[in-house]
Design a protein around this motif. Structure first.
Motif: not given
Length: 253
Positions: A118-143
């Motif tokens: 079954p689908r795990p809860s988002l809070i148990s997936i550490s890669g989600v917060s890491q992905g958001l942090e990476l994408l926001f970092g790319i956004q800050d760099f680009l603009y």
């Protein structure tokens, strides 16, 4: 805590495809781990074309997408986060982190280190917060200090090298990509070579290092319990370094 893939997609209303993939990066080693962790629930990361179409459909950004789709538009599927499931090739790719800023869609697929059914809860997936942090970092760099499309294209061309520093093998080390850019620029600066006073000219040849190792083993076995066997190991290590004609350094141990 790793990413399977990262995308930057320019949303282009009027474009038959709805947008253009400006940058994508996949991490094969992380993909192999996902296949092991997810087991039978594993869904491979698609190519750019199918991913682009599925993501724009899910975000309701296609020009001809005006029909009600229950799987996406019903009240029971109201999305209050930036996490989506994309239907690609009859299978659902989940979780997909994605958000739209300044006509640019930032997306990634984090690694889930367990089965997806079954689908795990988002809070148990550490890669989600890491992905958001990476994408926001790319956004800050680009603009940051970006004035026109030329500046944007220049920064997009720098992303492959920056992600090697900031996110090697899909694991985020530093979301501030400007730090990685400064590190690359610093290491690429060549310091002027100072000419020693004792050298009359610059040596154009190739410096050489020669190492010679000699080892001798002496031993004697008596085959008697009351007499101990004896052994001795001796040898020499000779190193010769040639920097330039007329300069030779030799050392023997």
């Amino acid at each position: 805590m790793a990413q399977r893939a990262v995308w930057l997609i320019r949303h282009e209303p009027g474009n038959p495809l709805g947008g253009t993939v400006k940058f994508s990066r996949r991490y094969p080693t992380v993909e192999k781990r996902a296949k092991v962790f997810n087991g039978k629930s594993y869904v491979p990361v698609p190519e750019d074309g199918p991913f682009l179409k599925a993501l724009l459909f899910q975000l309701r950004l296609l020009d001809d997408d005006k029909d009600f789709v229950e799987r996406r538009d019903s009240c029971s599927h109201i999305n209050k986060s930036s996490i989506y499931g994309l239907l690609v090739g009859g299978e659902e790719l989940w979780p997909v982190v994605a958000f739209l800023r300044n006509d640019m869609i930032y997306a990634s697929v984090p690694l889930v280190e367990q089965t997806l059914s079954p689908r795990p809860s988002l809070i148990s997936i550490s890669g989600v917060s890491q992905g958001l942090e990476l994408l926001f970092g790319i956004q800050d760099f680009l603009y940051s200090s970006q004035k026109n499309d030329t500046d944007l294209n220049t920064k997009l061309s720098q992303l492959p090298d920056l992600l090697l520093q900031a996110c090697p093998l899909g694991t985020l080390l530093d979301a501030n990509l400007q730090n990685s850019l400064n590190s690359i620029n610093f290491s690429s600066v060549t310091q002027p070579q100072k000419q020693p006073a004792w050298k009359v000219g610059t040596y154009k040849g190739k410096p050489q290092i020669s190492i010679s190792i000699t080892e001798k083993v002496k031993c004697m076995q008596y085959g008697k319990q009351d007499i101990a066997d004896t052994w001795q190991v001796v040898g020499t290590v000779a190193c010769k370094v040639s920097f330039s004609p007329g300069f030779l350094l030799c050392h023997t141990i």
